[in-house]
Structure formats: structure tokens, C-alpha cells
Design a protein around this motif. Structure first.
Motif, PDB file in Angstrom:
ATOM      1  N   ALA A   1       0.704  -1.233  -0.078  1.00 14.67           N
ATOM      2  CA  ALA A   1       0.502   0.179  -0.257  1.00 14.67           C
ATOM      3  C   ALA A   1       0.772   1.133  -0.083  1.00 14.67           C
ATOM      4  CB  ALA A   1      -0.995   0.591   1.101  1.00 14.67           C
ATOM      5  N   PRO A   2       0.191   1.692  -0.545  1.00 12.98           N
ATOM      6  CA  PRO A   2       1.098   3.807  -0.644  1.00 12.98           C
ATOM      7  C   PRO A   2       1.294   4.479   0.502  1.00 12.98           C
ATOM      8  CG  PRO A   2      -0.645   4.052  -1.554  1.00 12.98           C
ATOM      9  CD  PRO A   2      -0.252   2.643  -1.614  1.00 12.98           C
ATOM     10  N   GLU A   3       1.960   5.173   0.602  1.00 15.08           N
ATOM     11  CA  GLU A   3       2.466   5.776   2.360  1.00 15.08           C
ATOM     12  C   GLU A   3       1.266   6.455   2.651  1.00 15.08           C
ATOM     13  OE1 GLU A   3       5.994   7.676   3.301  1.00 15.08           O
ATOM     14  OE2 GLU A   3       7.028   5.777   2.486  1.00 15.08           O
ATOM     15  N   ARG A   4       0.561   6.703   1.411  1.00  9.52           N
ATOM     16  CA  ARG A   4      -0.670   7.903   2.460  1.00  9.52           C
ATOM     17  C   ARG A   4      -1.374   7.418   0.625  1.00  9.52           C
ATOM     18  NH1 ARG A   4      -2.632  12.389   0.249  1.00  9.52           N
ATOM     19  NH2 ARG A   4      -3.972  13.385   1.739  1.00  9.52           N
ATOM     20  N   ILE A   5      -3.131   7.213   1.318  1.00 11.00           N
ATOM     21  CA  ILE A   5      -4.205   7.566   0.047  1.00 11.00           C
ATOM     22  C   ILE A   5      -4.312   8.219  -0.396  1.00 11.00           C
ATOM     23  CG2 ILE A   5      -5.802   5.621  -0.099  1.00 11.00           C
ATOM     24  CD1 ILE A   5      -4.305   3.627   0.606  1.00 11.00           C
ATOM     25  N   THR A   6      -4.489   8.947  -1.132  1.00 11.36           N
ATOM     26  CA  THR A   6      -5.408  10.262  -2.089  1.00 11.36           C
ATOM     27  C   THR A   6      -7.016  10.430  -1.530  1.00 11.36           C
ATOM     28  OG1 THR A   6      -5.627   9.361  -4.208  1.00 11.36           O
ATOM     29  CG2 THR A   6      -3.313  10.067  -3.942  1.00 11.36           C
ATOM     30  N   VAL A   7      -6.533  10.824  -1.299  1.00 12.30           N
ATOM     31  CA  VAL A   7      -8.461  11.573  -1.349  1.00 12.30           C
ATOM     32  C   VAL A   7      -8.810  11.864  -2.561  1.00 12.30           C
ATOM     33  CG1 VAL A   7     -10.139  13.027  -0.197  1.00 12.30           C
ATOM     34  CG2 VAL A   7      -8.118  11.940   0.870  1.00 12.30           C
ATOM     35  N   ARG A   8      -9.475  10.785  -2.491  1.00  9.05           N
ATOM     36  CA  ARG A   8     -10.356  11.372  -3.937  1.00  9.05           C
ATOM     37  C   ARG A   8     -11.921  12.041  -4.796  1.00  9.05           C
ATOM     38  NH1 ARG A   8     -11.049   5.552  -6.739  1.00  9.05           N
ATOM     39  NH2 ARG A   8      -9.077   4.748  -7.051  1.00  9.05           N
ATOM     40  N   LYS A   9     -11.573  12.771  -4.603  1.00 10.32           N
ATOM     41  CA  LYS A   9     -13.212  13.624  -5.112  1.00 10.32           C
ATOM     42  C   LYS A   9     -14.491  13.224  -5.511  1.00 10.32           C
ATOM     43  CE  LYS A   9     -12.431  17.747  -6.436  1.00 10.32           C
ATOM     44  NZ  LYS A   9     -12.312  19.158  -7.092  1.00 10.32           N
ATOM     45  N   THR A  10     -15.304  13.846  -4.817  1.00 11.08           N
ATOM     46  CA  THR A  10     -17.284  12.376  -5.757  1.00 11.08           C
ATOM     47  C   THR A  10     -17.430  13.362  -6.071  1.00 11.08           C
ATOM     48  OG1 THR A  10     -16.801  11.740  -3.416  1.00 11.08           O
ATOM     49  CG2 THR A  10     -19.002  11.812  -4.602  1.00 11.08           C
TER      50      THR A  10
ATOM     51  N   ASP B   1      -9.206   8.947 -22.874  1.00  6.90           N
ATOM     52  CA  ASP B   1      -9.621   8.499 -24.282  1.00  6.90           C
ATOM     53  C   ASP B   1      -8.904   7.179 -24.693  1.00  6.90           C
ATOM     54  OD1 ASP B   1      -6.965   9.489 -23.521  1.00  6.90           O
ATOM     55  OD2 ASP B   1      -6.664   9.680 -25.064  1.00  6.90           O
ATOM     56  N   LYS B   2      -8.602   6.599 -23.371  1.00  5.85           N
ATOM     57  CA  LYS B   2      -8.127   5.220 -23.689  1.00  5.85           C
ATOM     58  C   LYS B   2      -9.061   4.294 -23.451  1.00  5.85           C
ATOM     59  CE  LYS B   2      -3.876   6.521 -25.240  1.00  5.85           C
ATOM     60  NZ  LYS B   2      -3.818   7.414 -24.108  1.00  5.85           N
ATOM     61  N   GLY B   3     -10.305   4.614 -22.651  1.00  5.38           N
ATOM     62  CA  GLY B   3     -11.707   4.286 -21.531  1.00  5.38           C
ATOM     63  C   GLY B   3     -11.034   3.381 -20.250  1.00  5.38           C
ATOM     64  N   ALA B   4     -10.237   3.893 -20.363  1.00  9.04           N
ATOM     65  CA  ALA B   4      -9.557   4.098 -18.673  1.00  9.04           C
ATOM     66  C   ALA B   4     -10.682   4.348 -17.366  1.00  9.04           C
ATOM     67  CB  ALA B   4      -8.404   4.169 -17.870  1.00  9.04           C
ATOM     68  N   PRO B   5     -10.953   3.817 -16.283  1.00  6.75           N
ATOM     69  CA  PRO B   5     -12.120   5.178 -15.733  1.00  6.75           C
ATOM     70  C   PRO B   5     -11.798   6.192 -14.476  1.00  6.75           C
ATOM     71  CG  PRO B   5     -12.489   2.827 -15.182  1.00  6.75           C
ATOM     72  CD  PRO B   5     -11.190   2.522 -16.025  1.00  6.75           C
ATOM     73  N   VAL B   6     -12.100   7.329 -14.870  1.00  6.03           N
ATOM     74  CA  VAL B   6     -11.481   8.189 -14.752  1.00  6.03           C
ATOM     75  C   VAL B   6     -11.750   9.152 -13.235  1.00  6.03           C
ATOM     76  CG1 VAL B   6     -10.938  11.003 -14.564  1.00  6.03           C
ATOM     77  CG2 VAL B   6     -11.719   9.324 -16.588  1.00  6.03           C
ATOM     78  N   ALA B   7     -13.775   8.502 -13.003  1.00  4.79           N
ATOM     79  CA  ALA B   7     -14.620   9.090 -11.732  1.00  4.79           C
ATOM     80  C   ALA B   7     -16.179   8.345 -12.075  1.00  4.79           C
ATOM     81  CB  ALA B   7     -14.633  10.646 -11.612  1.00  4.79           C
ATOM     82  N   ASN B   8     -17.231   8.475 -11.128  1.00  2.56           N
ATOM     83  CA  ASN B   8     -18.044   8.064 -11.315  1.00  2.56           C
ATOM     84  C   ASN B   8     -18.838   9.486 -10.940  1.00  2.56           C
ATOM     85  OD1 ASN B   8     -18.540   5.600 -11.069  1.00  2.56           O
ATOM     86  ND2 ASN B   8     -17.598   5.670  -8.759  1.00  2.56           N
ATOM     87  N   VAL B   9     -19.588   9.937 -12.403  1.00  3.66           N
ATOM     88  CA  VAL B   9     -20.215  10.667 -12.370  1.00  3.66           C
ATOM     89  C   VAL B   9     -22.078  11.003 -12.351  1.00  3.66           C
ATOM     90  CG1 VAL B   9     -18.137  12.631 -12.848  1.00  3.66           C
ATOM     91  CG2 VAL B   9     -19.963  11.439 -14.815  1.00  3.66           C
ATOM     92  N   CYS B  10     -22.314  11.991 -11.627  1.00  2.00           N
ATOM     93  CA  CYS B  10     -24.190  11.291 -11.562  1.00  2.00           C
ATOM     94  C   CYS B  10     -24.359  11.073 -13.078  1.00  2.00           C
ATOM     95  CB  CYS B  10     -24.615  12.742 -10.482  1.00  2.00           C
ATOM     96  SG  CYS B  10     -24.033  13.166  -8.998  1.00  2.00           S
ATOM     97  N   ARG B  11     -25.446  10.515 -13.337  1.00  2.00           N
ATOM     98  CA  ARG B  11     -26.235  11.321 -14.407  1.00  2.00           C
ATOM     99  C   ARG B  11     -27.863  11.540 -14.256  1.00  2.00           C
ATOM    100  NH1 ARG B  11     -29.141   5.864 -17.673  1.00  2.00           N
ATOM    101  NH2 ARG B  11     -30.765   6.893 -17.766  1.00  2.00           N
ATOM    102  N   ALA B  12     -27.729  13.200 -14.117  1.00  2.00           N
ATOM    103  CA  ALA B  12     -29.056  14.032 -13.928  1.00  2.00           C
ATOM    104  C   ALA B  12     -30.209  13.235 -14.760  1.00  2.00           C
ATOM    105  CB  ALA B  12     -27.987  15.094 -14.341  1.00  2.00           C
TER     106      ALA B  12
ATOM    107  N   ALA C   1      -6.769  18.277 -15.088  1.00  2.00           N
ATOM    108  CA  ALA C   1      -8.097  17.366 -15.689  1.00  2.00           C
ATOM    109  C   ALA C   1      -7.752  17.344 -16.513  1.00  2.00           C
ATOM    110  CB  ALA C   1      -9.097  18.417 -14.563  1.00  2.00           C
ATOM    111  N   LEU C   2      -7.581  18.150 -17.727  1.00  4.23           N
ATOM    112  CA  LEU C   2      -8.077  18.248 -19.180  1.00  4.23           C
ATOM    113  C   LEU C   2      -7.088  16.676 -20.018  1.00  4.23           C
ATOM    114  CD1 LEU C   2      -8.657  21.676 -20.109  1.00  4.23           C
ATOM    115  CD2 LEU C   2     -10.360  20.261 -20.418  1.00  4.23           C
ATOM    116  N   THR C   3      -5.912  16.831 -19.166  1.00  4.95           N
ATOM    117  CA  THR C   3      -5.023  16.018 -20.256  1.00  4.95           C
ATOM    118  C   THR C   3      -5.434  14.615 -18.838  1.00  4.95           C
ATOM    119  OG1 THR C   3      -3.577  17.316 -19.674  1.00  4.95           O
ATOM    120  CG2 THR C   3      -2.572  15.134 -19.769  1.00  4.95           C
TER     121      THR C   3
END
Lengths: 294, 487
Positions: free
Chosen positions: A4-13, A36-47, A95-97
Motif C-alpha cells: 500500500a502507498p504511504e499515503r492514500i490520496t483523497v478522491r473527489k466525489t 480517451d483510452k477507456g480507463a475510468p476517471v471517476a463516477n459522475v452523476c447522471r442527472a 484534469a483536461l489531460t
């Protein structure tokens, strides 16, 4: 076993932006934003339709006060949005990258152009009424003049080609005249739109003037077009079927409907994408006659 | 102290001698087909056009099929790409000036025809409709060669072929409103006059010929809603401009959905005329009369809802009650007539139906006691008191000489009530206080606000609605926008 990494990053919801607050979708639904490669970035709300309705309520509540602010004040707030975006440019570039695979240089270019576009429209706030207003020489003893006023609540379906510059290019010309807006973001990189919401939330922009929903255009467009308390629809990059669907439903309350072409980043960098004539679709022109005489 | 209004009794005591405008000078054909590609063409089928003041047949006009509309659009397209679109603005301008001048030369004939066919009093045709129609051509003529100065930073271009559909309440004036800016901007036109009032449009076609306007630049097709639909649906029309009811406007907006055609709509209204207690009441009463009884109330921007401050309601109502007794209803060609004929039997029936609903819903009716002619379609000037905002007469456009009176106590209440409608075309504000006038004018959601006046029009003054009264402006600099590609 991996260490496990030393510090776990806090992800943004990532949530929605409605009335200046960040609620989750009432529907509890989400989509997975992928790069653009199909890898998941985040879960976002589907309004959902209900989220859209809530956002319209917030936008309606905010609109009159926003329109009543002085043009100078609206200009300052748009300029403040540019300041806040500039100060967070590193976040947006990253974020754009991450979300779209843009090169660092292209991402830097997009963020800079988005800041500049906000500055450009900020300056129109107190000039557009002079640009679009007239005093009219009439053949009677009246002082007659025409001036633009905001249409009201606009639902905007933003670019699916440019996550930040395209988004800003949809929002700025609509709100600068005093409209409030509910923006539906359906393109890639919805996380970037929610980053922008954080900029808006800290720019002295009154809550509800801009509301951002991540979701599916096809799902929300008919509800927006049919909503009787929406005054206008802006749709960027609509195909003929979407144009038809929106146009048919919008007619029931004689909404102002405006379509703009979408495109890739170079399309949005083009100077032609900023124009005072893009403010025109969502203003009403009022003509007042005042008699003159002793 | 409130001095009671003295009733003017002359209407009962002695008759006016008839003072009809002579019509022997007026010439028109027994039959008009359509005006396509610079000449009159025959129609496949015909219908009768009447004088609504006596129900006599004036002439027959053709009913255009989709095929005929297609010919008109083809002529307009050819003229736009071949002649009109290429012509230097200064030359287009001179044609428009010519047209304006010929309308002025023929003003008397056009006014009489307008009153015969439409039913409006000759006093109004002569002093409003015809001079304003000429003025519109004159105003837009001057823009034709100055378009590059009109819109800063843009390179304005014509849109192409404009399809235009106009109503029966101001037949010639609406034709001028539509045609003049379209032509000035370099577009060509296919226009459908209203089925009950095609006569002055046909005269206008003769004027185009006299002005030697190139063939196909303006094409006029007669007919009913079906003909209008054929224009709206035609694939080679680039822009639709419609003036008429909100219901039909919505149908047109739906029809154009998904096409790239541009659209402007000038639709119905339920204009509020707001009288504050500090207004000059006698002038305000005249303004109420101008607002609702002008042109038999066949005016989309009519002041059909009177909002009067509660403390002066009795005074205003009493004065209005007496004032409407003096309005003369009758022969449109009589120079003393204030209110002419209702445009058609169908419209008369619609007005009667809505007035009946007002009585049924519990409002108090006030009507002039004047005698009405035996023949033709006439309606007495009418107003309702005790009207609530939910009454049909307070919500629906009556398009007749019928006013609904409501009251308010504060400016905020007046604004709230004035805006409580799906429409947003016009409003009037009567007050002696300038600051109040500007404040209220700013808060009203309507496209035209008349301060201490009502129903004023000018070619330099943009006209059009908010909300369900439509979008786009006609008149003035803004009136060019719908006819130009501007980015």
C-alpha cells in the motif's frame, strides 16, 4: 502482494451544481467517466428529469435578482470567474489531460482560451445594451428607445467537443445579459465541468445563475424543451433529429431556441466563436414610448 | 372633490348626416389570381371576398395550391440569386423609394379599399394604415445601401427567400412591415395576404409593376391556412415571418422544427393598460379608448386589460361609460365613424362567445347603447367591470372592442397582474410621475411599452413580443436582423 502507498490520496466525489450547492442526483444514478483510452476517471452523476426540474427552480429564483444587478456588477463577476479559473489553471490542465488525453500544451491552450473568453464576455456586460440599444426617431412627440433585457431561464446543452472552452463559450453569452442557465454536460470529461462549478461557486456569482448537470442529452432534452418555465434552449452540436425533437416540444411555450455548431478544440479556439451576436438569441428587445410636452 | 361627469346626450337627440367618402375613384378587378414572377396569373379555384360592412361581394380571388406556391417560390429563388441579391444596395433602395412614393400618390384609393375590404373606419385607414405603410418602405429603402454600417463587426448577408404570412387587421400595413425590410436586406418574398383582406395587397402588386420592380422579387399568393402551410413547408424557403394568432404560431414553430429555416413570430397579446391614481384621468380615458377601440379592437397589441388603481376606479369607469356612448359605430367609409365593421362573421361570433362567457362568469357588462347597421358585422364598444384574473375575458385574446377592467392597490400589484399572462406584447402606463413610469416600464414583460399613450406606431420603432407573443422585431434597426445573416 502489492504494498500500500504511504499515503492514500483523497478522491473527489463529483456531484451536480444546483442553486449554488453540490447535491447528488436524486435518482442515485451515475455514469463512469472514462478517458480517451477507456480507463475510468471517476463516477459522475447522471442527472434525472427531477434534477433538471430542481435546477430550473433554482435558476428561476436567481434570475430576476441577477438581471436586476447593474451591468457593471455582472461584468465584474464574469471577470472574477476568469480570475478564479486562471488561478486554478494547473488543476484544469491536469484534469483536461487526465480526462481527454490532451497534450499538456493543448490543455494549457484550452484553459488560457477559456479564461480569455470569460474576460471578453465580461466586458460586454455594460456595453451590450449600448451595442444593441437604440433611440428611435419617430414622427411624433415621443422619446422612443429600445433596449435589450434578458429572456429568463435558459437550458443549454454544451459542447461535446471541448470540455472547458466549449462549456465557457456556452455559458458566458447567456448569462452576461442577465439570464440564468441550466447547463447539461453530456460530452467527455464531465469532471472538468464540475471543476468549473467550483470556480463559479467562488466567483461571487449568485447561486442558481449557473447550474450544471452531468447527464445524457437525449434523456434530458425533451424534458427541457417541454418545461413550461424554461424560456430558451441553446443546443450546441445538435443533429437534425435532436433539433426536431427540441423544436417540436419548445413550440408549446414559444421558447427561444438557438443551435450552434460543435467541433473540436480548434473550432472553439476560433475567434468566430465569440460574438456579441451570440448574446442576441436570448435577449428580448423592449421599446418604450415616452411622450414629450409641457 | 369628484365632479360627476356630464353625459353627452347628442347621440340620442340628433343624427349625424352621413358623410361617406366617395368611392367612385376606386378601381379594382372582378377577379384576382396570384401575383407571381412579375405578373398576375390565373388560379385553379376561386373564392369570394366581401365587404364586411354590408356583406356584398367585392371580388373573387384565387386559392393557391401547393403547386402554385411552388411556382412562386421558384420565381422568388430565381430573382434572389439572379437579380435582387446581386443588385447594389443603392439600386434596391431606389425601387423601395419608388414604391413608397407610389403608395403616397395612391393613398386615398388605398385607404378607401382598405376600409371597404377590412371594415376599418376611413379615418384610421387614411391617417394610420396607408401613411405608415408608405413610411415603412421609405424607412427601409434608406437601409438597403447602408447595411454594412448597420451591424458592427459583421458582414451581413441576405438570407434568401422569405415566406411571409400576414393577418387581416392591417392588411396593407402588415404587407409593408414584412416586405420592406426583407427587400432592403436583399431577400425576395412569397407573401400570403389574409383570405378576407387581399384587395390592398393586389393593389400593391400593381404598384410593384408600376415601379418596375424586377419580376419575382415579390410574389403574392392568395388563399387560406392551407396555402400558408404550403409556404411554411416549402423546402426552398429560407425564412418564415408570421403575424397572427399564437395557436397558429405554435403550429408553424413545430412545423419548422428540425429544418434550418429561420423564423420570426408576431403573435397574440393581452396588453395591460395601467392607470395610476396620479395620472391625468381624462387623458387616460382617451388612452383607454385608443387602446381597445382602435381598429375595432382587432389589434394584437390592444390594451385589452385595464388595470386601474382602486381609488380612481369609480371615476375612470364612470368617464369611460359616458365616453363609449359617444363612439359612432357604423359605415367604415363614413368620415365620422369611430368603430367600423368587425372583419368577418367568424370573428364576430368569436367576440360574442367570449363576451357571453364574461357575463356567465359573473363580470358586469357595460355597452354603448348606439344603434347598429342592419347589415354587416358590427359590435358595440363593450367593457367589463368586476373581472377577476381567472375570467376568460381577462386571459384570452378577444380581438374585438371588448375591455376587461381590473383593479390594483400598489405598483407591485399592478406589475404582478400585468405580467400574469402567457402573452407579452404591449402595455401602457399612465402616471404623472416620470420616475414611476420608467420603473414600471422596466418591470413589465412586454415588447412595447407606451407611457401616457397607447397604440402608437412608427417605422423607426421596433415592434414585437416577449413570451408567447412571439420573437423577432419588426420596424427600426432591429427589424433588419431577422432578414440578415449576421454573426
Amino acid at each position: 502482494m502489492a504494498k500500500a502507498p504511504e499515503r492514500i490520496t483523497v478522491r473527489k466525489t463529483y456531484k451536480l451544481f444546483i442553486g449554488g450547492a453540490f447535491p447528488r442526483s436524486e435518482s442515485g444514478r451515475y455514469t463512469v467517466a472514462r478517458d480517451d483510452k477507456g480507463a475510468p476517471v471517476a463516477n459522475v452523476c447522471r442527472a434525472s428529469r427531477k434534477d433538471l426540474r430542481d435546477a430550473v427552480v433554482a435558476a428561476r429564483k436567481a434570475q430576476e435578482g441577477w438581471a436586476k444587478r447593474t451591468a457593471f456588477n455582472r461584468g465584474q463577476i464574469l471577470y472574477r470567474m476568469a480570475e478564479m479559473l486562471e488561478s486554478r489553471s494547473a488543476v484544469f490542465e491536469a484534469a483536461l489531460t487526465a480526462a481527454t488525453g490532451l497534450s499538456a500544451k493543448a490543455a494549457e491552450g484550452e484553459v488560457g482560451a477559456a479564461v480569455d473568453r470569460l474576460v471578453w464576455y465580461a466586458g460586454w456586460a455594460d456595453k451590450f445594451p449600448q451595442f444593441m440599444g437604440t433611440t428611435n426617431p419617430v414622427a411624433s412627440a415621443h422619446f422612443n428607445f429600445t433596449f435589450p433585457e434578458a429572456t429568463g431561464v435558459v437550458v443549454a446543452f454544451a459542447s461535446e467537443g471541448s470540455a472547458l472552452l466549449g462549456l465557457v463559450s456556452a455559458i458566458a453569452p447567456v448569462i452576461v445579459s442577465g439570464n440564468s442557465v441550466v447547463v447539461v454536460v453530456s460530452g467527455p470529461a464531465p469532471t472538468v465541468a464540475m471543476e468549473l462549478a467550483e470556480v463559479l461557486a467562488t466567483s461571487d456569482l449568485p447561486g442558481g445563475v449557473v447550474n450544471i448537470l452531468t447527464g445524457l442529452r437525449d434523456e434530458l432534452a425533451p424534458h427541457a424543451a417541454r418545461h413550461m418555465d424554461v424560456d430558451g434552449i441553446l443546443c450546441v452540436g445538435a443533429d437534425d433529429a435532436t433539433r426536431k425533437l427540441i423544436g417540436v416540444e419548445a413550440a408549446e411555450s414559444v421558447k427561444r431556441v438557438h443551435f450552434e455548431d460543435d467541433g473540436d478544440l480548434s473550432h472553439w479556439h476560433d475567434e468566430a466563436r465569440q460574438s456579441p451576436y451570440l448574446i442576441v438569441p436570448f435577449v428580448e428587445l423592449k421599446t418604450a414610448w415616452h411622450p414629450m410636452g409641457m | 372633490m369628484n365632479i360627476p361627469t356630464r353625459e353627452l346626450l347628442f347621440g340620442d337627440l340628433w343624427d349625424y348626416a352621413p358623410a361617406p367618402e366617395a368611392r367612385d375613384h376606386v378601381r379594382f378587378e372582378k377577379r384576382y389570381g396570384h401575383f407571381i414572377d412579375g405578373r398576375f396569373v390565373d388560379a385553379e379555384s376561386w373564392f369570394e371576398v366581401i365587404d364586411p360592412s354590408n356583406e356584398e361581394v367585392l371580388c373573387e380571388v384565387g386559392e393557391a395550391s401547393a403547386k402554385t406556391v411552388d411556382k412562386a417560390v421558384a420565381a422568388a429563388r430565381k430573382a434572389q440569386s439572379g437579380v435582387w441579391g446581386k443588385m447594389p444596395g443603392r439600386e434596391r433602395a431606389k425601387y423601395l423609394y419608388r414604391i413608397a412614393r407610389i403608395i403616397q400618390e395612391k393613398a386615398r384609393e388605398l385607404a378607401i379599399l382598405e376600409s371597404m375590404n377590412g371594415g376599418k373606419p376611413i379615418r384610421e385607414s387614411k391617417s394610420v394604415d396607408v401613411p405608415l405603410a408608405a413610411a415603412h418602405f421609405f424607412y427601409y429603402a434608406g437601409w438597403a445601401d447602408k447595411l454594412r454600417y448597420a451591424f458592427a463587426g459583421a458582414d451581413p448577408r441576405p438570407i434568401g427567400v422569405a415566406g411571409q404570412i400576414i393577418p387581416w387587421n392591417f392588411p396593407l400595413l402588415m404587407a409593408a412591415w414584412k416586405i420592406a425590410p426583407a427587400l432592403a436586406a436583399g431577400n425576395t418574398v412569397v407573401l400570403k395576404p389574409a383570405e378576407t383582406t387581399p384587395l390592398t395587397a393586389m393593389k400593391l402588386a400593381e404598384i410593384f409593376m408600376e415601379a418596375e420592380l424586377p419580376a419575382g422579387v415579390v410574389n403574392l399568393v392568395n388563399g387560406f391556412g392551407k396555402t400558408g402551410a404550403a409556404i411554411v413547408e416549402h423546402p426552398d424557403v429560407d425564412k418564415i415571418a408570421f403575424t397572427g394568432s399564437t395557436d397558429v404560431g405554435k403550429i408553424i414553430q413545430r412545423t419548422l422544427a428540425g429544418t434550418r429555416k429561420r423564423l420570426t413570430l408576431e403573435l397574440g397579446g393581452k396588453g395591460a393598460n395601467i392607470i395610476f391614481a396620479d395620472a391625468a384621468i381624462d387623458q387616460a380615458v382617451e388612452g383607454i379608448v385608443d387602446g381597445i377601440y382602435f381598429n375595432q379592437g382587432h389589434v394584437c397589441c390592444a390594451g385589452s386589460r385595464l388595470l386601474v388603481e382602486e381609488c380612481v376606479e369609480d371615476e375612470v369607469v364612470e368617464k369611460l361609460h359616458h365616453r363609449i356612448q359617444t363612439l359612432r359605430v357604423g359605415d367604415p367609409l363614413d368620415k365620422n365613424t369611430d368603430i367600423g365593421a368587425i372583419n368577418s362573421r367568424a370573428q364576430l361570433e368569436k367576440i360574442q362567445e367570449l363576451v357571453d362567457s364574461g357575463v356567465e362568469e359573473g363580470a358586469t357588462i357595460h355597452q354603448s347603447k348606439c344603434a347598429l347597421p342592419d347589415k354587416g358585422f358590427f359590435f358595440r364598444p363593450t367593457f367589463f367591470t368586476g373581472v377577476s384574473q381567472t375570467h376568460r375575458v381577462a386571459r384570452e385574446e378577444i380581438f374585438g372592442p371588448v375591455l376587461s377592467v381590473l383593479t390594483f392597490r400598489t405598483p407591485e400589484e399592478a406589475i404582478e397582474k400585468a405580467n400574469n399572462t402567457a402573452y407579452g406584447l404591449s402595455a401602457g402606463v399612465w402616471t404623472d410621475k416620470g420616475s414611476k413610469l420608467f420603473q414600471v416600464a422596466g418591470a413589465l414583460r412586454a415588447g412595447v411599452i407606451w407611457g401616457n399613450s397607447f397604440n402608437k406606431f412608427d417605422p423607426g420603432s421596433p415592434f414585437g413580443g416577449y413570451k408567447e407573443s412571439g420573437f423577432g422585431r419588426e420596424g427600426g434597426w432591429h427589424g433588419l436582423l431577422p432578414y440578415l445573416e449576421v454573426r
